[in-house]
Design a protein around this motif. Structure first.
Motif, PDB file in Angstrom:
ATOM      1  N   GLN A   5      62.675 174.835  49.676  1.00 26.68           N
ATOM      2  CA  GLN A   5      62.649 173.792  50.692  1.00 26.68           C
ATOM      3  C   GLN A   5      62.817 172.473  49.949  1.00 26.68           C
ATOM      4  OE1 GLN A   5      60.048 174.548  53.976  1.00 26.68           O
ATOM      5  NE2 GLN A   5      59.445 172.409  54.059  1.00 26.68           N
ATOM      6  N   VAL A   6      63.937 171.825  50.168  1.00 29.44           N
ATOM      7  CA  VAL A   6      64.256 170.613  49.414  1.00 29.44           C
ATOM      8  C   VAL A   6      63.838 169.381  50.215  1.00 29.44           C
ATOM      9  CG1 VAL A   6      66.121 169.282  48.326  1.00 29.44           C
ATOM     10  CG2 VAL A   6      66.198 171.795  48.290  1.00 29.44           C
ATOM     11  N   LYS A   7      62.986 168.574  49.593  1.00 33.66           N
ATOM     12  CA  LYS A   7      62.508 167.360  50.261  1.00 33.66           C
ATOM     13  C   LYS A   7      63.519 166.235  49.994  1.00 33.66           C
ATOM     14  CE  LYS A   7      58.697 168.001  47.849  1.00 33.66           C
ATOM     15  NZ  LYS A   7      58.834 169.428  47.504  1.00 33.66           N
ATOM     16  N   VAL A   8      64.020 165.651  51.062  1.00 27.14           N
ATOM     17  CA  VAL A   8      65.062 164.644  50.927  1.00 27.14           C
ATOM     18  C   VAL A   8      64.484 163.255  51.203  1.00 27.14           C
ATOM     19  CG1 VAL A   8      67.339 163.885  51.708  1.00 27.14           C
ATOM     20  CG2 VAL A   8      66.784 166.336  51.657  1.00 27.14           C
ATOM     21  N   TYR A   9      64.643 162.379  50.217  1.00 27.27           N
ATOM     22  CA  TYR A   9      64.187 160.988  50.353  1.00 27.27           C
ATOM     23  C   TYR A   9      65.410 160.081  50.385  1.00 27.27           C
ATOM     24  CZ  TYR A   9      59.540 162.731  49.207  1.00 27.27           C
ATOM     25  OH  TYR A   9      58.343 163.408  49.215  1.00 27.27           O
ATOM     26  N   ILE A  10      65.388 159.107  51.258  1.00 29.74           N
ATOM     27  CA  ILE A  10      66.511 158.173  51.374  1.00 29.74           C
ATOM     28  C   ILE A  10      66.023 156.761  51.040  1.00 29.74           C
ATOM     29  CG2 ILE A  10      68.205 157.150  52.959  1.00 29.74           C
ATOM     30  CD1 ILE A  10      68.255 159.831  54.462  1.00 29.74           C
ATOM     31  N   VAL A  11      66.786 156.087  50.179  1.00 36.42           N
ATOM     32  CA  VAL A  11      66.481 154.677  49.904  1.00 36.42           C
ATOM     33  C   VAL A  11      66.977 153.894  51.121  1.00 36.42           C
ATOM     34  CG1 VAL A  11      66.818 152.726  48.328  1.00 36.42           C
ATOM     35  CG2 VAL A  11      66.704 155.046  47.410  1.00 36.42           C
ATOM     36  N   SER A  12      66.094 153.730  52.085  1.00 30.67           N
ATOM     37  CA  SER A  12      66.541 153.211  53.381  1.00 30.67           C
ATOM     38  C   SER A  12      66.970 151.746  53.316  1.00 30.67           C
ATOM     39  CB  SER A  12      65.471 153.424  54.452  1.00 30.67           C
ATOM     40  OG  SER A  12      64.283 152.803  54.049  1.00 30.67           O
TER      41      SER A  12
END
Ligand code: ZN
Length: 241
Positions: free
Chosen positions: A53-60
């Motif tokens: 399960q890959v946790k995706v973070y976005i530099v918003s």
């Protein structure tokens, strides 16, 4: 017209009719095999561990209206998770300020990556603790030059293909794979969903992973278009940010 001639004429019509019907009902995937370099990309690149399960973070701060398009690319690969047998699922985990190095974390951000030679406006960086092809964490960097949201969706779908073991396939036929080349900057190629040949190749990549895990792939610019990469003993270690 005698009876014999009439019968053979009817038979001939039946054969022609059947032939035509068969041709009409065949799907493109049934008639077109996935040949590497023609319809299918080669495998042997980076891969998330099976069923991770890959946790995706976005530099918003780097994005505005593009975020739904980034999430769509992730969803498109999630939708193929069962079909590919990878079992990998991306889960949007929220905002970050920079590239993260947590286990099974993927950061999406902006940064200058434009390369005139291969026209890549996006870049995938992967880190493997064991110096093999299994990713512990990764980042996708999108060049500020890439502004069209639809083109961003296509580009991110392409980069995600790279972390399912797929290599670029610039010799592949149009629309046959996500791993084809983009023709122009900010022009979408309308390829955001893994194709039948992409799915077949990812399936093969994950089947192969059960048998052997390759060393970390060499830097992408050393890989010739449409070619199977040569195994390289030199691990590629991306330094921590
Ligand atoms: Zn690529």
């Amino acid at each position: 017209m005698n009876v014999k001639r009439t019968l053979s004429l009817i038979l001939l019509m039946l054969i022609v009719g059947l032939g035509a019907r068969e041709a009409n009902t065949q799907t493109p995937t049934a008639t077109t095999p996935c040949r590497i370099g023609q319809q299918a990309p080669a495998i042997g690149f980076w891969t998330w561990a099976a069923n991770s399960q890959v946790k995706v973070y976005i530099v918003s701060n780097d994005f505005k209206a593009e975020i739904p398009f980034l999430l769509q690319a992730l969803e498109n690969w999630n939708g193929a998770s069962d079909a590919t047998g990878s079992g990998v699922k991306f889960v949007y985990a929220g905002d970050t300020r920079g590239s993260l190095s947590c286990e099974n974390c993927l950061t999406v951000m902006r940064g200058p990556v434009f390369d005139k030679a291969n026209r890549h406006l996006t870049e995938l960086k992967a880190f493997s603790a064991r110096h093999d092809q299994i990713i512990n964490y990764a980042s996708i960097t999108i060049d500020p030059k890439l502004t069209n949201p639809k083109a961003i969706l296509d580009a991110v779908a392409h980069e995600l293909g790279h972390n399912f073991g797929l290599l670029d396939c610039f010799t592949c036929k149009k629309k046959s794979t996500l791993m084809n080349q983009f023709k122009a900057v900010n022009v979408p190629n309308d390829m955001a969903v893994p194709t039948a040949c992409d799915i077949a190749q990812v399936r093969q990549a994950y089947r192969e992973l059960k048998i052997r895990v390759r060393p970390s792939p060499p830097p992408r610019n050393l890989i010739d278009e449409g070619e199977e990469p040569v195994d390289d003993d030199t691990p590629i270690v991306i330094p921590k940010p």
